[in-house]
Design an enzyme around this catalytic site. Structure first.
Site, PDB file in Angstrom:
ATOM      1  N   ASP A   1       1.268  -1.145   0.000  1.00  0.00           N
ATOM      2  CA  ASP A   1      -0.284   0.198   0.091  1.00  0.00           C
ATOM      3  C   ASP A   1       0.617   0.788  -0.292  1.00  0.00           C
ATOM      4  O   ASP A   1       2.139   1.144   0.154  1.00  0.00           O
ATOM      5  CB  ASP A   1      -0.981   0.348   1.206  1.00  0.00           C
ATOM      6  CG  ASP A   1      -2.380  -1.277   0.846  1.00  0.00           C
ATOM      7  OD1 ASP A   1      -2.362  -1.213  -0.048  1.00  0.00           O
ATOM      8  OD2 ASP A   1      -2.374  -1.815   1.808  1.00  0.00           O
TER       9      ASP A   1
ATOM     10  N   TYR B   1       6.634  -9.671   7.030  1.00  0.00           N
ATOM     11  CA  TYR B   1       7.080  -8.900   6.974  1.00  0.00           C
ATOM     12  C   TYR B   1       7.155  -8.115   8.516  1.00  0.00           C
ATOM     13  O   TYR B   1       7.300  -9.279   9.308  1.00  0.00           O
ATOM     14  CB  TYR B   1       4.771  -8.590   7.047  1.00  0.00           C
ATOM     15  CG  TYR B   1       4.583  -8.015   5.675  1.00  0.00           C
ATOM     16  CD1 TYR B   1       5.114  -6.710   4.962  1.00  0.00           C
ATOM     17  CD2 TYR B   1       4.254  -8.503   4.914  1.00  0.00           C
ATOM     18  CE1 TYR B   1       4.221  -6.903   3.920  1.00  0.00           C
ATOM     19  CE2 TYR B   1       3.450  -8.792   3.813  1.00  0.00           C
ATOM     20  CZ  TYR B   1       4.040  -8.218   3.210  1.00  0.00           C
ATOM     21  OH  TYR B   1       3.306  -7.870   2.242  1.00  0.00           O
TER      22      TYR B   1
END
Length: 250
Positions: free
Chosen positions: A51, A109
């Site tokens: 994003d 992540y």
């Protein structure tokens, strides 16, 4: 000929990885750089999307070319053309069927929190001031993630996916001095999933949500029951793994 490109970027100045017609994205700039070098339209296909404001220490994309390339020369040219916050780390020859997205077996992540105010870390951490967190309790909640597979409650609303199932193999908070980092690995992730998980775990850490309530949030499969998404700037895609047999060693 198909190649994988290993990419790293700081996402602060971009509206994410994936091409958008009215915004600057990482994919667009890499497509443009390749197209200039090969003097024809080139499209790269990424392992996933990040994003706006999210960073990648390692992301892979693939592209097809008509003949073998001089890897060192192409890396040099790409890095000369790309802005300073995007870099090409490597280019690897792969089998013709290899796909950067569909062949990935795991993705990792990190979400990075900094306790205090540090102007040099503004774009790359969530800076938390005047908030005390029970990290042990947050780690107890993180372990619960390993016992579930459906994570619809942490997915962006109206996501167009065939399944909300993800196999989470690692989820742990590690604290060192003023830094608190959440490490998570899974075979796949839903849109906004990590930031929603972090935001909900923070609510566990502040005592707003109990461990039993955390389980019920997951079981509800309803995004409205989970906590707010953590800010984008603290999130890093750190690693994407593939089976070794797709790479061609020359």
């Amino acid at each position: 000929m198909r190649y994988f490109i290993e990419i790293t970027y700081k996402g602060t100045n971009y509206h994410g990885w994936q091409f958008q017609p009215n915004a600057v994205t990482v994919q667009e700039l890499i497509n443009n750089a390749f197209s200039l070098i090969f003097k024809k339209k080139i499209d790269v296909f990424g392992a996933g999307r990040t994003d706006a404001g999210v960073h990648a220490e390692q992301l892979y994309a693939h592209l097809d070319v008509e003949k073998d390339i001089d890897i060192d020369e192409v890396i040099y040219k790409l890095n000369s053309l790309l802005p300073k916050d995007i870099a090409i780390l490597n280019i690897l020859k792969v089998t013709d069927e290899a796909h950067a997205r569909f062949n990935a077996v795991s993705r990792s992540y990190q979400y990075r929190i900094y306790f205090g105010k540090n102007p040099f870390l503004t774009d790359v951490t969530w800076q938390v001031i005047n908030k005390k967190l029970n990290v042990d309790l947050m780690n107890e909640a993180a372990k619960i993630l390993l016992t579930y597979t459906n994570f619809k409650c942490f997915s962006r609303s109206n996501s167009d996916v065939k399944t909300y199932n993800c196999d989470v193999s690692k989820a742990v908070w590690v604290q060192e001095n003023k830094s608190l980092i959440f490490h998570i690995t899974a075979d796949r992730f839903l849109r906004n999933m990590v930031r929603a998980i972090v935001g909900t775990l923070i609510e566990v850490g502040t005592g707003k949500t109990t461990l039993e309530e955390f389980k019920k949030i997951i079981e509800s499969k309803d995004r409205k029951n989970a906590g707010p998404s953590a800010p984008a700037q603290g999130l890093f895609l750190t690693e994407v793994n593939y089976p070794k047999n797709i790479f061609i060693n020359e």
